[in-house]
Enzyme design. Sequence first.
Site, PDB file in Angstrom:
ATOM      1  N   ASP A 134       2.242   4.472   0.478  1.00  0.00           N
ATOM      2  CA  ASP A 134       1.848   5.593   1.315  1.00  0.00           C
ATOM      3  C   ASP A 134       3.055   6.504   1.544  1.00  0.00           C
ATOM      4  O   ASP A 134       3.913   6.646   0.672  1.00  0.00           O
ATOM      5  CB  ASP A 134       1.269   5.076   2.631  1.00  0.00           C
ATOM      6  CG  ASP A 134       2.275   4.252   3.450  1.00  0.00           C
ATOM      7  OD1 ASP A 134       3.417   4.040   2.981  1.00  0.00           O
ATOM      8  OD2 ASP A 134       1.928   3.828   4.568  1.00  0.00           O
ATOM      9  N   PHE A 181       0.853  -1.181   0.000  1.00  0.00           N
ATOM     10  CA  PHE A 181       0.000   0.000   0.000  1.00  0.00           C
ATOM     11  C   PHE A 181       0.894   1.238   0.000  1.00  0.00           C
ATOM     12  O   PHE A 181       1.455   1.618   1.032  1.00  0.00           O
ATOM     13  CB  PHE A 181      -0.914  -0.034   1.226  1.00  0.00           C
ATOM     14  CG  PHE A 181      -1.373  -1.427   1.550  1.00  0.00           C
ATOM     15  CD1 PHE A 181      -2.059  -2.180   0.593  1.00  0.00           C
ATOM     16  CD2 PHE A 181      -1.079  -2.013   2.759  1.00  0.00           C
ATOM     17  CE1 PHE A 181      -2.445  -3.484   0.863  1.00  0.00           C
ATOM     18  CE2 PHE A 181      -1.458  -3.312   3.043  1.00  0.00           C
ATOM     19  CZ  PHE A 181      -2.147  -4.056   2.087  1.00  0.00           C
ATOM     20  N   ASP A 238       4.390  -5.462   3.744  1.00  0.00           N
ATOM     21  CA  ASP A 238       3.950  -4.100   4.009  1.00  0.00           C
ATOM     22  C   ASP A 238       3.830  -3.851   5.515  1.00  0.00           C
ATOM     23  O   ASP A 238       4.295  -2.820   6.028  1.00  0.00           O
ATOM     24  CB  ASP A 238       2.615  -3.832   3.326  1.00  0.00           C
ATOM     25  CG  ASP A 238       2.163  -2.390   3.469  1.00  0.00           C
ATOM     26  OD1 ASP A 238       2.399  -1.602   2.528  1.00  0.00           O
ATOM     27  OD2 ASP A 238       1.583  -2.030   4.512  1.00  0.00           O
TER      28      ASP A 238
END
Length: 306
Positions: A215, A213, A283
């Site tokens: 970010d 993810f 992650d």
Amino acid sequence: MEAVRASAAWVASRSSHVTVDLQEIEKVVDQIQGDVPKVEWDYEGIHYFDNGPLTVQYLFVLDALNFCFWPDKDLSYDHLASGLKSALEKDKNALDSDRLQNYTGPQLRQLLNWPRPLPIEEERVRLLHEVGQELKRSFGGQAANLVKSAGNSAATLIELITRHFPGFRDHSLYKGHQVFLYKRAQIFVADLWGAFKGQNYGEFHDINSITIFADYIVPAVLRELGVLKYGSNLSCSIDSNSEIVPGSEEEVEIRACSIYAVEKMRDLISKKFGKQLLSIDIDLWLWSCGVQNMALSHHRTLSIYY
């Protein structure tokens, strides 16, 4: 998500501000011996969980709002997760679709027990309204019905989310090519999988299709590990806390190259050690390393997508 993997690889092959160092990836893989420390979902105890549909509603609202905390130095993801948890513990109807459609900025602050305006608050309110309206219109007001309609497929659920909820359409244009990153849609799937331990609402036969993810935190950790190398101008911008424009080449490259780097890491772990790791596990490991080292410089972009 093949669209995410393919577009991340496309960006990485043309990137001019960010480089993925394959030798450093091999060093990291050898150092961890092809395995990452297991980090349990909700290891901090900040999330609501009742093993039923209300947990799904909680997670969907949480991930609709899960972006851009950094302009407020005191605000973090923990405040968002625990604030929504407390609100539900006080009032089980706090996240009903009808209520979501009508929250104002001050009411959202009250819901989260936060004393001042939230970063990009008007967008957070708009996304709450969008989630409430579309859940009511298409899924009987229940995020659990959205999940059920995906037939235990993570990829199908992400397709449904991005089709029905524009606020989850994490797309960018890079050198005339459309790039799909889908941070918040994918993290919703990962939250379901982690919360329900791969059962019930968290059962997905294609959970390995999910990428990391992209970010603020994970790219910073990959940079610290030497896996991502930034050009001098980009390094100066990040280290001086200058804002990076959303949709700029630099911003897209940081996020896409992070995804690409971890995919290369997964491939190398499989090749050298015969282990099939999930991107979710990698992650969680990288993210937990990052939040424990708050001195890390991360890029700063005002965005609703992460």
